[in-house]
Write a protein that holds these residues in place. Structure first.
Motif, mmCIF file in Angstrom:
data_model
loop_
_atom_site.group_PDB
_atom_site.id
_atom_site.type_symbol
_atom_site.label_atom_id
_atom_site.label_comp_id
_atom_site.label_asym_id
_atom_site.label_seq_id
_atom_site.Cartn_x
_atom_site.Cartn_y
_atom_site.Cartn_z
ATOM 1 N N LYS A 4 0.765 -1.245 0.095
ATOM 2 C CA LYS A 4 -0.188 -0.082 -0.040
ATOM 3 C C LYS A 4 0.624 1.322 -0.081
ATOM 4 C CE LYS A 4 -0.803 0.091 5.008
ATOM 5 N NZ LYS A 4 -1.584 0.070 6.137
ATOM 6 N N GLU A 5 1.986 1.117 -0.194
ATOM 7 C CA GLU A 5 3.080 2.546 -0.001
ATOM 8 C C GLU A 5 4.168 2.469 -1.056
ATOM 9 O OE1 GLU A 5 3.545 4.060 4.542
ATOM 10 O OE2 GLU A 5 4.921 2.545 3.795
ATOM 11 N N LEU A 6 4.216 3.482 -1.666
ATOM 12 C CA LEU A 6 5.112 3.695 -2.656
ATOM 13 C C LEU A 6 6.290 4.818 -2.465
ATOM 14 C CD1 LEU A 6 2.532 3.402 -5.436
ATOM 15 C CD2 LEU A 6 4.577 2.071 -5.695
ATOM 16 N N GLU A 10 7.946 12.732 -7.175
ATOM 17 C CA GLU A 10 7.072 14.144 -7.334
ATOM 18 C C GLU A 10 5.831 13.436 -7.896
ATOM 19 O OE1 GLU A 10 8.861 16.868 -9.835
ATOM 20 O OE2 GLU A 10 9.486 15.075 -11.593
ATOM 21 N N ILE A 11 4.823 14.216 -7.416
ATOM 22 C CA ILE A 11 3.473 14.307 -8.051
ATOM 23 C C ILE A 11 3.130 15.664 -8.521
ATOM 24 C CG2 ILE A 11 1.171 13.763 -7.734
ATOM 25 C CD1 ILE A 11 1.638 11.980 -5.693
ATOM 26 N N PHE A 12 2.793 15.592 -9.954
ATOM 27 C CA PHE A 12 2.717 17.011 -10.624
ATOM 28 C C PHE A 12 1.686 16.923 -11.709
ATOM 29 C CE2 PHE A 12 6.126 14.699 -12.574
ATOM 30 C CZ PHE A 12 6.016 15.154 -14.040
ATOM 31 N N ALA A 32 10.060 6.807 -7.291
ATOM 32 C CA ALA A 32 11.640 6.949 -7.191
ATOM 33 C C ALA A 32 12.341 5.723 -7.373
ATOM 34 C CB ALA A 32 11.837 7.502 -5.864
ATOM 35 N N GLY A 33 13.594 5.626 -7.781
ATOM 36 C CA GLY A 33 14.328 4.382 -7.967
ATOM 37 C C GLY A 33 14.339 4.189 -9.322
ATOM 38 N N PHE A 51 9.993 10.028 -1.104
ATOM 39 C CA PHE A 51 9.242 10.096 0.256
ATOM 40 C C PHE A 51 8.044 9.084 0.070
ATOM 41 C CE2 PHE A 51 7.537 13.378 -2.563
ATOM 42 C CZ PHE A 51 6.022 13.067 -2.638
ATOM 43 N N MET A 52 7.703 8.441 1.053
ATOM 44 C CA MET A 52 6.903 7.275 1.215
ATOM 45 C C MET A 52 5.406 7.724 1.097
ATOM 46 S SD MET A 52 8.936 4.853 0.691
ATOM 47 C CE MET A 52 7.397 3.522 0.765
#
Length: 223
Positions: A4-6, A10-12, A32-33, A51-52
Motif C-alpha cells: 500500500k506504500e510507494l 514527485e506528483i505534478f 523514485a528509484g 518520500f513514502m
C-alpha cells in the motif's frame, strides 16, 4: 501482505510531452528509484530515494488535478510491487491510466486496462542489450486481439540508433500491432534529420518531439 506504500519522487500536473497522448493535460506520478544508468537520462533526480506515500493519498492527490489522464512514470515504476494495485485501483475508478516504463522489465502483470508506453533503448543509451524482449512478444500477441493498450517509444541520437530501430521494427513488423513513436534526443539530433530519414525509408512510425522541453526548456522537474 497488502502492498500500500510507494516511494514517490514527485506528483505534478503538466502537459503530456510524449506518446500518442502528447498535448493532453496530465497528472503525473513519478516513482523514485531506477539504477539502469541510461545515457541521456533526463530524470536522474528520480533515481534517489523519494518520500513514502500510501496508495489512497496518491490517488487523492492525482485526482485533485482533474486531469483527463494519469501517468505512472519514474525512475522505473515497475521496480515497486505496489505500483500494480495503484494502477488497478485507478482503473477501477474510471481513470485513463498510462504507464511509462524503461522497457527493462516485463509488463505482463500490468492491468490490461492500462495503456503501456514502453521504451526500446537504442545503442546510444548504453543499455540496449537490456531491453526486455518479452514486451515485444506481449505486444504482438495483444495486437492479434485488436488491443490498443501497447505503444513503443524509441528516442534516437544518431544514424546508428535509427538504423538499429528500423531493423528491429522491420524484423518484428511491430508497427502492424501497435503504435510506434520515434523521436530525437533533445539537442543531440535535429528533428528535421530524423523526419527526412523516416520519409525516405517510408517507415510507418509516428514522429514525436519532447513537447515539454519546448514549452519549459529550462525546467528540470515538474514537467
Amino acid at each position: 501482505m497488502i502492498l500500500k506504500e510507494l516511494s514517490i519522487s514527485e506528483i505534478f500536473h503538466s502537459i503530456q510531452g510524449e506518446s500518442s497522448f502528447a498535448g493532453w493535460p496530465c497528472a503525473f506520478v513519478r516513482l523514485a528509484g531506477c539504477g539502469n544508468g541510461c545515457n541521456f537520462c533526463d530524470t536522474t533526480y528520480a533515481e534517489t530515494d523519494g518520500f513514502m506515500l500510501e496508495i489512497p493519498d496518491i490517488i487523492m492527490q492525482t485526482q485533485a488535478f482533474r486531469a483527463p489522464i494519469i501517468e505512472i512514470t519514474g525512475g522505473e515504476p515497475l521496480l515497486q510491487p505496489a505500483v500494480y494495485p495503484l494502477m488497478q485501483q485507478l482503473c477501477n475508478l474510471g481513470e485513463t491510466v498510462l504507464l511509462e516504463t524503461g522497457g527493462f522489465l516485463s509488463v505482463d502483470k500490468v492491468d490490461s486496462r492500462v495503456h503501456k508506453i514502453i521504451d526500446l533503448k537504442p545503442p546510444s543509451s548504453g543499455v540496449c542489450e537490456r531491453n526486455c524482449p518479452e514486451n515485444i512478444t506481449l505486444a504482438l500477441h495483444a495486437g492479434k486481439k485488436l488491443s490498443q493498450t501497447f505503444e513503443f517509444k524509441i528516442v534516437v541520437a544518431s544514424r546508428e540508433d535509427y538504423d538499429w530501430a528500423k531493423a528491429l521494427l522491420l524484423q518484428h513488423q511491430l508497427y502492424c500491432s501497435c503504435i510506434v513513436m520515434m523521436g530525437v534526443i533533445h539537442e543531440k539530433l535535429e528533428p528535421s534529420t530524423l523526419a527526412e530519414w523516416i520519409l525516405r525509408d517510408r517507415l510507418p512510425v509516428r514522429m514525436q518531439l519532447q513537447l515539454h522541453k519546448y514549452i519549459w526548456p529550462l525546467a528540470t522537474r515538474g514537467t
